[in-house]
Motif scaffolding. Structure first.
Motif, PDB file in Angstrom:
ATOM      1  N   SER A 103      -7.821 -23.846 -24.118  1.00 29.79           N
ATOM      2  CA  SER A 103      -7.137 -23.941 -25.408  1.00 29.79           C
ATOM      3  C   SER A 103      -8.132 -23.992 -26.559  1.00 29.79           C
ATOM      4  O   SER A 103      -7.840 -23.518 -27.663  1.00 29.79           O
ATOM      5  N   TYR A 104      -9.315 -24.550 -26.302  1.00 32.07           N
ATOM      6  CA  TYR A 104     -10.361 -24.579 -27.324  1.00 32.07           C
ATOM      7  C   TYR A 104     -10.659 -23.159 -27.819  1.00 32.07           C
ATOM      8  O   TYR A 104     -10.831 -22.933 -29.023  1.00 32.07           O
ATOM      9  N   VAL A 105     -10.702 -22.210 -26.903  1.00 34.85           N
ATOM     10  CA  VAL A 105     -10.980 -20.818 -27.279  1.00 34.85           C
ATOM     11  C   VAL A 105      -9.856 -20.281 -28.160  1.00 34.85           C
ATOM     12  O   VAL A 105     -10.105 -19.655 -29.202  1.00 34.85           O
ATOM     13  N   MET A 106      -8.611 -20.544 -27.776  1.00 31.78           N
ATOM     14  CA  MET A 106      -7.471 -20.063 -28.570  1.00 31.78           C
ATOM     15  C   MET A 106      -7.394 -20.783 -29.917  1.00 31.78           C
ATOM     16  O   MET A 106      -7.240 -20.150 -30.959  1.00 31.78           O
ATOM     17  N   GLU A 107      -7.505 -22.090 -29.899  1.00 24.72           N
ATOM     18  CA  GLU A 107      -7.410 -22.858 -31.149  1.00 24.72           C
ATOM     19  C   GLU A 107      -8.565 -22.505 -32.086  1.00 24.72           C
ATOM     20  O   GLU A 107      -8.387 -22.437 -33.295  1.00 24.72           O
ATOM     21  N   GLY A 108      -9.731 -22.266 -31.517  1.00 22.85           N
ATOM     22  CA  GLY A 108     -10.867 -21.847 -32.331  1.00 22.85           C
ATOM     23  C   GLY A 108     -10.627 -20.494 -32.979  1.00 22.85           C
ATOM     24  O   GLY A 108     -11.014 -20.257 -34.128  1.00 22.85           O
ATOM     25  N   SER A 109      -9.973 -19.603 -32.243  1.00 22.63           N
ATOM     26  CA  SER A 109      -9.689 -18.283 -32.821  1.00 22.63           C
ATOM     27  C   SER A 109      -8.723 -18.400 -33.991  1.00 22.63           C
ATOM     28  O   SER A 109      -8.743 -17.579 -34.903  1.00 22.63           O
ATOM     29  N   ALA A 110      -7.903 -19.430 -33.978  1.00 26.34           N
ATOM     30  CA  ALA A 110      -6.976 -19.637 -35.087  1.00 26.34           C
ATOM     31  C   ALA A 110      -7.722 -19.951 -36.380  1.00 26.34           C
ATOM     32  O   ALA A 110      -7.226 -19.671 -37.470  1.00 26.34           O
ATOM     33  N   MET A 111      -8.914 -20.508 -36.261  1.00 24.60           N
ATOM     34  CA  MET A 111      -9.711 -20.789 -37.462  1.00 24.60           C
ATOM     35  C   MET A 111     -10.019 -19.495 -38.218  1.00 24.60           C
ATOM     36  O   MET A 111      -9.985 -19.471 -39.443  1.00 24.60           O
ATOM     37  N   GLY A 112     -10.338 -18.440 -37.480  1.00 21.63           N
ATOM     38  CA  GLY A 112     -10.635 -17.162 -38.112  1.00 21.63           C
ATOM     39  C   GLY A 112      -9.399 -16.378 -38.501  1.00 21.63           C
ATOM     40  O   GLY A 112      -9.489 -15.353 -39.179  1.00 21.63           O
ATOM     41  N   ALA A 113      -8.243 -16.849 -38.090  1.00 23.48           N
ATOM     42  CA  ALA A 113      -7.007 -16.111 -38.354  1.00 23.48           C
ATOM     43  C   ALA A 113      -6.692 -16.012 -39.840  1.00 23.48           C
ATOM     44  O   ALA A 113      -6.056 -15.058 -40.275  1.00 23.48           O
ATOM     45  N   ARG A 114      -7.153 -16.958 -40.633  1.00 25.88           N
ATOM     46  CA  ARG A 114      -6.913 -16.877 -42.074  1.00 25.88           C
ATOM     47  C   ARG A 114      -7.583 -15.639 -42.668  1.00 25.88           C
ATOM     48  O   ARG A 114      -7.006 -14.955 -43.509  1.00 25.88           O
ATOM     49  N   LEU A 115      -8.793 -15.360 -42.213  1.00 15.68           N
ATOM     50  CA  LEU A 115      -9.470 -14.139 -42.671  1.00 15.68           C
ATOM     51  C   LEU A 115      -8.745 -12.902 -42.158  1.00 15.68           C
ATOM     52  O   LEU A 115      -8.586 -11.921 -42.881  1.00 15.68           O
ATOM     53  N   LEU A 116      -8.311 -12.971 -40.899  1.00 13.91           N
ATOM     54  CA  LEU A 116      -7.604 -11.833 -40.325  1.00 13.91           C
ATOM     55  C   LEU A 116      -6.279 -11.591 -41.041  1.00 13.91           C
ATOM     56  O   LEU A 116      -5.882 -10.446 -41.239  1.00 13.91           O
ATOM     57  N   ALA A 117      -5.609 -12.660 -41.445  1.00 22.26           N
ATOM     58  CA  ALA A 117      -4.344 -12.510 -42.182  1.00 22.26           C
ATOM     59  C   ALA A 117      -4.593 -11.796 -43.513  1.00 22.26           C
ATOM     60  O   ALA A 117      -3.798 -10.951 -43.924  1.00 22.26           O
ATOM     61  N   ARG A 118      -5.700 -12.115 -44.153  1.00 19.40           N
ATOM     62  CA  ARG A 118      -6.040 -11.414 -45.408  1.00 19.40           C
ATOM     63  C   ARG A 118      -6.326  -9.945 -45.143  1.00 19.40           C
ATOM     64  O   ARG A 118      -5.949  -9.078 -45.931  1.00 19.40           O
ATOM     65  N   ASP A 119      -7.011  -9.664 -44.018  1.00 15.84           N
ATOM     66  CA  ASP A 119      -7.241  -8.265 -43.635  1.00 15.84           C
ATOM     67  C   ASP A 119      -5.909  -7.538 -43.479  1.00 15.84           C
ATOM     68  O   ASP A 119      -5.751  -6.404 -43.941  1.00 15.84           O
ATOM     69  N   LEU A 120      -4.965  -8.187 -42.814  1.00 21.37           N
ATOM     70  CA  LEU A 120      -3.656  -7.564 -42.606  1.00 21.37           C
ATOM     71  C   LEU A 120      -2.903  -7.389 -43.921  1.00 21.37           C
ATOM     72  O   LEU A 120      -2.195  -6.392 -44.088  1.00 21.37           O
ATOM     73  N   ASP A 121      -3.055  -8.336 -44.839  1.00 21.07           N
ATOM     74  CA  ASP A 121      -2.426  -8.190 -46.154  1.00 21.07           C
ATOM     75  C   ASP A 121      -2.898  -6.894 -46.818  1.00 21.07           C
ATOM     76  O   ASP A 121      -2.094  -6.157 -47.387  1.00 21.07           O
ATOM     77  N   ARG A 122      -4.188  -6.635 -46.738  1.00 22.15           N
ATOM     78  CA  ARG A 122      -4.735  -5.408 -47.337  1.00 22.15           C
ATOM     79  C   ARG A 122      -4.305  -4.171 -46.558  1.00 22.15           C
ATOM     80  O   ARG A 122      -3.969  -3.142 -47.135  1.00 22.15           O
ATOM     81  N   LEU A 123      -4.313  -4.272 -45.252  1.00 17.83           N
ATOM     82  CA  LEU A 123      -4.044  -3.124 -44.386  1.00 17.83           C
ATOM     83  C   LEU A 123      -2.577  -2.682 -44.432  1.00 17.83           C
ATOM     84  O   LEU A 123      -2.277  -1.496 -44.323  1.00 17.83           O
TER      85      LEU A 123
END
Length: 177
Positions: A103-123
């Motif tokens: 779960s540490y791997v999954m929860e850690g990936s959620a930290m970067g999800a904010r940047l990814l969400a911004r990428d998706l907003d642009r895309l």
């Protein structure tokens, strides 16, 4: 800053984390990159789902029963349905501590999800399919305090569970990233 077991897991998984970051040097800059990202994280989500045991005390808040469904739905909406998952995985977590390590791997990936969400907003302005294929990413960014709470749970594990948590985190990486 990471302390205790969280710090140990971060150090142990740093190389794999850097490898994943290197696979997306421009973030999610295309539909193909987004599909690659979702496809790469799906096996980990499936492993966490298959390994989950409701009898593990105090961990129910960390099990996201719909995570796999979100990933599959997003991939389907993007026209990239994943291969069907096996009915059950023979390689499931042997303990709550091992599951927490994964779960540490999954929860850690959620930290970067904010940047990814911004990428998706642009895309999504040039890729209209993205608008309807955000349920996984959006679920990751819904609770900004989740990571701090998760670190507290992980760092509260007794020392004799550290090896199992490490096994879960390291085992999650080669299979699932």
């Amino acid at each position: 800053p990471a302390t205790g077991l969280t710090s140990q897991l971060r150090a142990a998984t740093r190389r794999a984390h850097d490898h994943v970051d290197g696979a997306f040097p421009n973030g999610l800059d295309s539909r193909a990159a987004y599909v690659r990202y979702l496809t790469a994280i799906l096996p980990l989500a499936q492993w966490l789902h298959d390994s989950w045991r409701p009898a593990w005390p105090g961990l129910a808040g960390w099990h996201e029963a719909v995570r796999v469904q979100h990933l599959q739905a997003d991939l389907s909406r993007l026209g990239a349905a994943p291969a069907p998952a096996p009915a059950s995985s023979p390689d499931i977590a042997a303990s709550a501590a091992e599951w927490l390590g994964g779960s540490y791997v999954m929860e850690g990936s959620a930290m970067g999800a904010r940047l990814l969400a911004r990428d998706l907003d642009r895309l999504q302005s040039s890729q209209p399919l993205i608008v309807g294929a955000r349920s996984f990413i959006d679920s990751l960014v819904g609770d900004p305090r989740r990571w701090a709470r998760f670190r507290h749970v992980l760092d509260s594990l007794p020392d004799h569970h550290a090896a199992a948590a490490m096994r879960g985190a390291l085992g999650a990486l080669p299979r699932h990233s």
